[in-house]
Structures are given as C-alpha cells and as structure tokens.
Scaffold this active site. Structure first.
Site, PDB file in Angstrom:
ATOM      1  CD  GLU A 368      -2.854  -1.192  -0.046  1.00  0.00           C
ATOM      2  OE1 GLU A 368      -3.057  -0.141  -0.690  1.00  0.00           O
ATOM      3  OE2 GLU A 368      -3.326  -2.282  -0.402  1.00  0.00           O
ATOM      4  CG  HIS A 497     -10.367  -6.656  -6.419  1.00  0.00           C
ATOM      5  ND1 HIS A 497     -10.115  -7.509  -5.353  1.00  0.00           N
ATOM      6  CD2 HIS A 497      -9.429  -5.672  -6.347  1.00  0.00           C
ATOM      7  CE1 HIS A 497      -9.067  -7.051  -4.687  1.00  0.00           C
ATOM      8  NE2 HIS A 497      -8.636  -5.946  -5.263  1.00  0.00           N
TER       9      HIS A 497
END
Length: 615
Positions: A368, A497
């Site tokens: 991240e 997703h």
C-alpha cells in the site's frame, strides 16, 4: 502561380490559426487540470467517508457528488471537441486531450449513471456487511470476513469446517447480488459503447495502450504454466497425504477450501502442511513481531523508513493524521480491504487498512505504501497524468519492496529473524513459500478478468454465468469448489474486486513486472549477480540503495505522462514486459520440483471438474 500562392497563404493562415489555438489550448488545460483536481478531491473525500463508515447518508452523499462530477466531465468532453487537438504539434497536449475524451461511466445518461452508482454501492455494501454463524455455535452469527472468517480459512485444518465457512460466505457475498450484477454488466456495456469501445473488456484493455496486450499476457502465462503445474501437482500430492484420498483426488482439481485462502488466490497459509522440508524452518516472523510488541503504527513507520533509505519521499504529516490503520472499535461497518488513496491536493495521501500484526500484513503495508510513494512522486504533474504508467505499475511498486523485506537477509537485519541457517533446503522452502503467493496468483488473476471480459463481450449465455466462472477457475488454476454449485448460485462477486468493479488485470501485470523491476533494482544495488552464488536474486535486499531509489524516482515521477514502455525504459532501459525475470527468480525451485515430482510419481495436470452443473 497565383493559385499556388493563394493556397500557400491559406495554408499559412490555417497553420497560424492552429498555432494560436494551441497556445490557448495549453492555457485551457492548465486551468482545467486545477479544476479537475479540486473537484476530484471533493469526490474522493465523499468516497473515503463512505468507505470508512458505511451508512445510507454517506452513500447518498458520495453518489450525489459522483453524479455532479460525471456531469462536469461530460461538459469537458463537449468542450474538448471545439479544439482541433489531433492536429497539434505538441505530443503532450495531444496526450492530455486524448485522456480527457475518455469519459468512462460518465458517458452514461444521468439516470443510468445514478442507477449504476446505486448498483455498485449495493454490491460493495453487501460484500462489506457479510456476517456468518459460527460453525460450532449457531447462535453466534456475527463473524465477518475480516478477521474472523479469514482466520479460520487460513488456520483450520478441519475440511468440513472449512467447507462450511466457504459455502456460507459465497452464498451471502456472491449469490445475494446476482440481479445487481446482471444490471451492472448491462450498464458497463452501454457505457463502453458510448465511449466507442465494442465492450467493457476493450475499455479496460485500452488503459494499456497496446492492441496486442491480451495476447502478450497469454504468451507470458503459457511460459509460466509448466512451473505452475509442477507446484499444483506437488501441493495436491502433499494435501492427499494430509487429508487422505477421500478428500483430495490424485488427478483431479484441488478442492479450494483446503488452500488457506477464501478464493484460493495464494496458498502460503498452508505452508505448514505442504512445505518441501518440514523439519527446516519456514520464514514466518509473525510470532517474533508479537513478542517484540509490534503495532500497526510501527509497521507503517518501518515501511516509511524503507522508502526514505532509498532517498525516496518521506510520508507527509497528513498521512499520519488522516489514515485509518487499525479496525475501528466503535461497531461501524467499513470496507476493511486495504487501500491507498490520493486526494489530489499536495501531500494529502492516506491508507485505510484494518492492520493486524502479522508477517503477511507487514508485506501488505509495503504494498500500500508503494501506491502512496507513486502518488507523492507524480503529484507535480497535471491532474490527467496523476496516475500510474499503466494500472499494473501502480500495483507493482510496493511489491518490489515487499520482495526485499521478505528476504532472510532483510528480516535478520531488522532483528525479526533469529538463528536462521540458509542452506539449500531452507532456500527451497523459502522459494516454495514465495511461489505459493507469486506463481499461484497468476492464473487466479487472469481468470478474474477473463471471466468479466467474456460477460462484457456477450460470449456467455446468462443461463451459464456461474458455471462459466468455475470452468475458467478449473481450466487455469486446477481448483474447484468444495460443494457442487449450480446456476442457482452466483459466486464471482464473492471476490471484493468483482463486487466493487475493480479491473483485475493490473494485478497480473504487476506480478510479472515486479520481478523485472526487482531484478533491475537488485543489480543497481549491487545485490544480484547471476554469476556469483553469494548474490542470488532470491536473497537480494535493496534497503538503503540510492541507485535503486533514483531508478524508481525516474519512473514514478513520470506518472502517466508517457506510454508505459517509456516509463519502464526510464527505470531499467527495457521496453517490453517479459516473464524472464520471474523465471530466473524461481529457477532453483523449478529444477528441484521437477525432480521431486518424478521421484514421487506425482501426476501433473488435472482432470476436468464436475463441481458446477448448469440446471
């Protein structure tokens, strides 16, 4: 002669007018980029508020603001048609205008756009709110995917308990949203056609600026497939030893609930029962992190330190003030799926992650933070270029650091790995563990989008949508559901997703190019030499390398201002995506696995699954 002169004067007048217009266009874009950054910031704030506290009111606000921005983007697209930008001299202006003509979903009529936002919110909200009952206590019905269900799926070795949680989750996260998903596909297709694409598949692939991209990935995957089949065969062989023939067949697909992950996308959680040399330690520093009192904050500080050690940008104060790095304890619903956010101002970047103190989460933190570093490196660019060279580049940056962090060399350096002896057997263990994440993921990632492409392109009859999904998972990954599924079920949206409309090819691209980046960074750092056994690729640590940092800076600071081969070239002189580096990294494992599988008479490949029946 006179006619020729008149024609020449007319051409000169047009050229002069065009030069003048190009100057005006430059000014127009400068102002527009600032306005877009401002408006996108407001939209992102609303999305952040909703993602970190899922309420009807926050959803309403988010969708209203998105609709406003979509309306504005339509006006922009209309304005850009007044410029003859395709005839400009400046490649940069042409590229900016081209980016602005891609409206995406904003091309939809207002009513359709509002309906699409509602549909996506409903699917994402459904996914975030799934709760199931405890296997051993049917009155306790508050188990969430993160952390409770994921904890069981990764740690339990009771195949009946695992099958129970698998079915409960898929029924609630997938089947529950079939009607919304059908409408989403219709609206996605409509938007694609309004953007002059034949389908949503082409709209997604357009981000990669290469008509042959789909075929390139097929070719790279075909090269890697033999290694995947060796890993698959070996894991199935070891699982049969553990669970017995009644649970795992010798030649069929692997029942996916046994693989330590709800989607069987990575299998490293079952390393304890499949590792090649069980008597040799596996690198897992989770217990040591606990023992040393690690906190989510410390994990992020370590990630920040890694980037700054390479002369890259330090995390700004806003990051620390505004990020959510632990799961809130006030009972609110939120999207726990780790994500990095750019607010399009200066230095306003954030992460939202329900961080747990584990080795795997330490790698996720670096992943991240890779996004965050990219945001910071290109924040000087005009708004239209404040994105990755292609979606896969954005995903790869942090993973290059994670590959480095996960090496015994680095973990020893930071005091998390003690008394570790790296001999040939320990090395094979470590490579195998990495392959359970990095190689196993490739077919999974490919099928996430191959499936949606087929729906977007209208290649699958609606009556077969669920079995088409399992057919692909079987064909590419050799896995199957623990229980028979049918068209009464609908399982694809049980992956975040897919429920949230996030294109997945970026992860496949990332898992290939991150090894290209890593290999080059390791050579620049003097940490890898193919001719020196003391400096292997799989134990390279780029911490502290200013040379590797400079290469990252060159690539990341470009944002999307140039096509991705130019960005790759800025990093390492290459212009082509290739599977060579990933093959090089895992070569010692491939050699060992092939010999081991022959020795144990392991079946390679799998028979077709019969676990989905079209009713």
């Amino acid at each position: 002669m006179r006619l020729f002169l008149l024609a020449l004067l007319a051409t000169l007048a047009v050229t002069q007018a065009l030069v003048k217009e190009e100057i005006q266009a430059k000014e127009y874009l400068e102002n527009l980029n600032k306005e877009l950054a401002k408006r996108t910031n407001v939209e992102t704030e609303a999305a952040w508020a909703y993602g970190s506290n899922i309420t009807d009111e926050n959803e309403k606000k988010k969708n209203e603001i998105s609709a406003e921005l979509a309306k504005f983007m339509k006006e922009v697209a209309s304005d850009t048609t007044k410029f003859q930008w395709r005839s400009y001299q400046s490649e940069d202006l042409k590229r900016q205008f081209k980016a602005l003509t891609k409206l995406g979903y904003a091309a939809l009529p207002e009513d359709d756009y509002a309906e699409l936002l509602d549909t996506l919110s409903a699917m994402e909200s459904n996914f975030a709110k799934v709760k199931v009952c405890d296997y051993k206590d049917s009155t306790k019905c508050d188990l969430a995917l993160d952390p409770e269900i994921e904890e069981v799926i990764s740690k339990s070795r009771d195949h009946e308990e695992l099958a129970y949680y698998w079915r409960e989750f898929y029924d609630k996260a997938g089947t529950a949203v079939r009607s919304q998903f059908e409408r989403y596909v219709e609206l996605n297709t409509k938007a694609a056609k309004l953007n002059n694409f034949t389908s949503g598949a082409e709209a997604w692939l357009d981000e990669y600026e290469d008509d042959t991209f789909e075929q390139q990935l097929e070719d790279i995957f075909a090269d890697i497939r033999p290694l995947y089949q060796q890993i698959h065969g070996y894991v199935r062989f070891r699982l049969r030893k553990h669970y017995g023939d009644a649970v795992v067949s010798e030649t069929g697909p692997i029942p996916m609930h046994l693989l330590g992950n709800m989607w069987a996308q990575q299998w490293s959680e079952i390393a304890d029962i499949v590792s090649p040399f069980p008597e040799k330690p596996l690198v897992d520093v989770s217990a040591e992190m606990e023992k040393q009192g690690y906190t989510p904050l410390k994990m992020f500080q370590m990630g920040d330190d890694f980037f700054t050690s390479m002369n890259l940008t330090k995390l700004p104060q806003d990051f620390w003030d505004k990020s959510i790095i632990e799961k809130p304890t006030d009972g609110r619903d939120l999207v726990c799926h780790a994500s990095a956010w750019d607010f399009y101002l200066t230095d306003d970047v954030r992460i939202k992650q329900c961080t747990r103190v584990t080795q795997d989460q330490l790698f996720t933190v670096h992943h991240e933070l890779g996004h965050i570093q990219y945001f910071l490196q290109y924040q000087h660019q005009p708004f239209v270029y404040r994105t990755g060279a292609n979606p896969g580049f954005h995903e790869a940056v942090g993973d290059v650091l994670s590959l480095s962090v996960s090496t015994p060399k680095h973990l020893e350096k930071i005091g998390l790995l003690k008394d570790y002896v790296r001999d040939d057997e320990a090395r094979i263990n470590q490579l195998f563990l990495t392959a359970l994440d990095k190689i196993v993921f490739l077919p999974f990632a490919f099928t996430m989008d191959k499936y949606r492409w087929s729906l977007f392109r209208g290649e699958v009859d609606k009556a077969n949508w669920n079995c088409a999904f399992w057919k692909l998972r079987d064909e590419y990954s050799g896995i199957e559901p623990p229980v028979v599924r049918s068209e009464k079920d609908f399982d694809a949206p049980a992956k975040y997703h897919i429920s949230a409309d996030v294109e997945y090819l970026r992860y496949l691209v990332s898992f290939i190019i991150q090894f290209q980046f890593y290999k080059s960074a390791c050579i620049k750092a003097g940490q890898y030499d193919p001719d020196n056994v003391e400096l292997p690729l799989d134990n390279c640590d780029i911490y502290g390398s200013a040379a590797a940092g400079a290469a990252f800076h060159n690539m990341l600071s470009m944002g999307a201002s140039k096509p991705w081969p130019d960005a790759l070239e800025a990093f390492n002189g290459e212009r082509i995506m290739s599977g060579k580096a990933i093959a090089e990294y895992f070569e010692p494992l491939r050699v060992w696995l092939e010999a081991e599988n022959i020795k144990n008479n392991v079946h390679i490949g799998w028979t077709t699954s019969n676990k989905c029946v079209s009713s």
